[in-house]
Design a protein around this motif. Structure first.
Motif, PDB file in Angstrom:
ATOM      1  N   LEU A  22       0.736  -0.947  -0.540  1.00  0.00           N
ATOM      2  CA  LEU A  22       0.114  -0.052   0.141  1.00  0.00           C
ATOM      3  C   LEU A  22       0.957   1.451  -0.335  1.00  0.00           C
ATOM      4  CD1 LEU A  22      -2.835  -0.918   2.845  1.00  0.00           C
ATOM      5  CD2 LEU A  22      -3.042  -0.852   0.521  1.00  0.00           C
ATOM      6  N   GLU A  58       1.508   4.267  -3.283  1.00  0.00           N
ATOM      7  CA  GLU A  58       1.202   5.494  -2.848  1.00  0.00           C
ATOM      8  C   GLU A  58       2.508   6.344  -4.154  1.00  0.00           C
ATOM      9  OE1 GLU A  58       0.586   6.860   1.008  1.00  0.00           O
ATOM     10  OE2 GLU A  58      -1.198   6.176   0.900  1.00  0.00           O
ATOM     11  N   ARG A  90      -3.857  -7.208   0.939  1.00  0.00           N
ATOM     12  CA  ARG A  90      -3.960  -5.683   0.978  1.00  0.00           C
ATOM     13  C   ARG A  90      -5.409  -5.008   0.549  1.00  0.00           C
ATOM     14  NH1 ARG A  90      -6.250  -2.988  -2.240  1.00  0.00           N
ATOM     15  NH2 ARG A  90      -4.572  -0.939  -3.280  1.00  0.00           N
ATOM     16  N   THR A 105      -6.255  -5.090   3.948  1.00  0.00           N
ATOM     17  CA  THR A 105      -5.618  -3.481   4.977  1.00  0.00           C
ATOM     18  C   THR A 105      -6.646  -2.531   4.621  1.00  0.00           C
ATOM     19  OG1 THR A 105      -4.406  -4.766   5.310  1.00  0.00           O
ATOM     20  CG2 THR A 105      -3.554  -2.953   5.735  1.00  0.00           C
ATOM     21  N   ARG A 106      -6.369  -2.250   3.485  1.00  0.00           N
ATOM     22  CA  ARG A 106      -6.719  -0.560   2.566  1.00  0.00           C
ATOM     23  C   ARG A 106      -7.679  -0.291   3.381  1.00  0.00           C
ATOM     24  NH1 ARG A 106      -4.273   3.358   1.442  1.00  0.00           N
ATOM     25  NH2 ARG A 106      -5.339   3.932   3.020  1.00  0.00           N
ATOM     26  N   ARG A 107      -9.015  -1.625   2.890  1.00  0.00           N
ATOM     27  CA  ARG A 107     -10.504  -1.314   3.790  1.00  0.00           C
ATOM     28  C   ARG A 107     -10.670  -0.830   4.900  1.00  0.00           C
ATOM     29  NH1 ARG A 107     -12.256  -5.918   2.155  1.00  0.00           N
ATOM     30  NH2 ARG A 107     -12.589  -6.903   3.841  1.00  0.00           N
ATOM     31  N   ASP A 145      -8.872   2.432   6.299  1.00  0.00           N
ATOM     32  CA  ASP A 145      -9.587   3.567   5.736  1.00  0.00           C
ATOM     33  C   ASP A 145     -10.921   3.879   6.467  1.00  0.00           C
ATOM     34  OD1 ASP A 145      -8.473   4.622   3.315  1.00  0.00           O
ATOM     35  OD2 ASP A 145      -9.757   3.146   2.069  1.00  0.00           O
TER      36      ASP A 145
END
Length: 399
Positions: free
Chosen positions: A205, A209, A247, A250-252, A255
């Motif tokens: 992640l 970026e 991934r 983890t992103r969810r 957020d």
């Protein structure tokens, strides 16, 4: 007249006050972020990690020390293995990367290993971003040893340091995780591989970026290279691990994390988590932030023992696990659950209440049947015993 402080400066000042005067911030790492994302509803962990509080010292000051930490032997063994993997300019590591992830690429005969040293984490992150861009434009194999990446977490930047990042000749970027647990017959412990995948997903992640800021954006591989000792030797073996699922999760979860400034604004004035404060004041400060304890916290958070004791004292059903908590709906304490099962509390139309009462009836019937069986067995044994006594007495009379 000095200009007013920006929002970011005010937040940093507030977090420093929470951490305590002259207490250095403890940097977040990928393992902590993976654990933080696994329990996004815990405001206590979010603010403590966001403020850079050393939770291990805090747990000791509260009288509930954690058992976290790697043994010195394991630490030295891991460092020795990593040094072996990266020896000779990372020749063996790049060979494994080509073998497992990019067999059609040219052999990494003359790979580049750029110098990533700079002042402070911000400087190192900027130097890493520059090295990634230069490697992508130049082509060929490049090994970045311990690069520095930045990832925004709940409104605050976290600086992360993966073991390595490989840039392929086609410009693709791959995260490398080097672990000291063995790979036996080409496979490692699934639980340890899963933990490594969750940690690597955080690095992916952060790398995405950096990749998004390039023109055109660079590609970040969804497979990471996991390098472990082969069998019981110190020779490296590697496996490609797909982290797309980790991934996405983890992103969810990241957020969904409550923004740190919202939690900080809700705290009473004077709250401080400095570990040298009196135990009573420190306990009051910690308890001013709501926690969401689950048994999984025992393997992921230094404050788990303290939060477990409080959760049990309050009778919270979260101490029984997430799956149980989800099944109980609006029943949040063990007392409410028992009262609902006895028919003293709760809406009979609530599915959770109805299921509890049905389970209570089945349990009562099972216990009643067991008691009857035991009682019947007792009467049968008495009759049998009486028969045996009569037979013995008759035999004696016959003699």
């Amino acid at each position: 007249m000095p200009p007013p402080r920006t929002r970011g400066t005010a937040l940093r000042h507030r977090l420093a006050e929470l951490r305590g005067p002259d207490v250095p911030a403890k940097a977040l790492d990928a393992r902590a972020l993976a654990a933080l994302a696994a329990n996004p509803g815990c405001r206590r962990r979010a603010i403590l990690d966001g403020a850079g509080v050393d939770k291990a010292r805090l747990a000791g000051a509260l009288g509930s020390p954690s058992g976290f930490g790697q043994s010195q032997f394991a630490f030295m063994r891991g460092n020795a293995f990593e040094a072996r993997v990266k020896a000779d300019g990372g020749a063996e590591l790049l060979r494994l990367a080509r073998e497992r992830l990019d067999a059609g690429a040219e052999p990494p005969a003359a790979a580049s290993v750029p110098d990533l040293s700079a002042s402070g984490p911000q400087g190192r992150a900027a130097r890493t971003a520059l090295a990634l861009r230069e490697a992508t434009e130049a082509g060929g194999w490049t090994l970045l040893d311990h690069p520095m990446l930045a990832l925004e977490v709940a409104g605050s930047p976290a600086f992360l340091e993966p073991d390595a990042v490989v840039v392929h000749p086609d410009g693709r970027w791959t995260v490398v995780e080097i672990k000291s647990f063995p790979m036996l017959d080409g496979a490692a412990d699934p639980a340890k591989v899963g933990a490594a995948a969750r940690q690597a997903a955080v690095y992916v992640l952060a790398l995405e970026e950096v990749a998004a800021r390039l023109d055109p954006p660079a590609r970040v591989g969804h497979r990471v290279l996991l390098v472990c000792p082969k069998d019981f030797s110190n020779l490296p073996a590697a496996s490609a691990v797909d982290v797309r699922k980790q991934r996405a999760v983890t992103r969810r979860q990241l957020d969904r994390l409550t923004r740190i400034e919202e939690i900080a604004d809700s705290l009473p004035e004077g709250v401080c988590f400095a570990p040298d404060l009196p135990a009573e004041r420190l306990t009051s400060a910690v308890e001013s932030v709501p926690a969401t304890y689950t048994p999984e916290c025992l393997s992921a958070c230094e404050l788990a023992f303290h939060c477990r004791d409080r959760s049990r004292a309050d009778g919270a059903v979260t101490s029984l696990g997430r799956s149980v908590r989800a099944e109980l709906g609006g029943l949040t304490t063990v007392g409410d659950v028992l009262a609902a099962a006895r028919g003293e509390h709760g809406d009979p139309e609530d599915p959770a209440v109805a299921a509890l009462r049905r389970a209570a009836r089945l349990r009562a019937e099972a216990l009643e049947g067991r008691s009857g069986a035991v009682e019947g067995a007792g009467r049968s044994g008495a009759v049998e015993g009486a028969g045996r006594s009569g037979a013995v007495e008759g035999a004696a009379v016959c003699r």
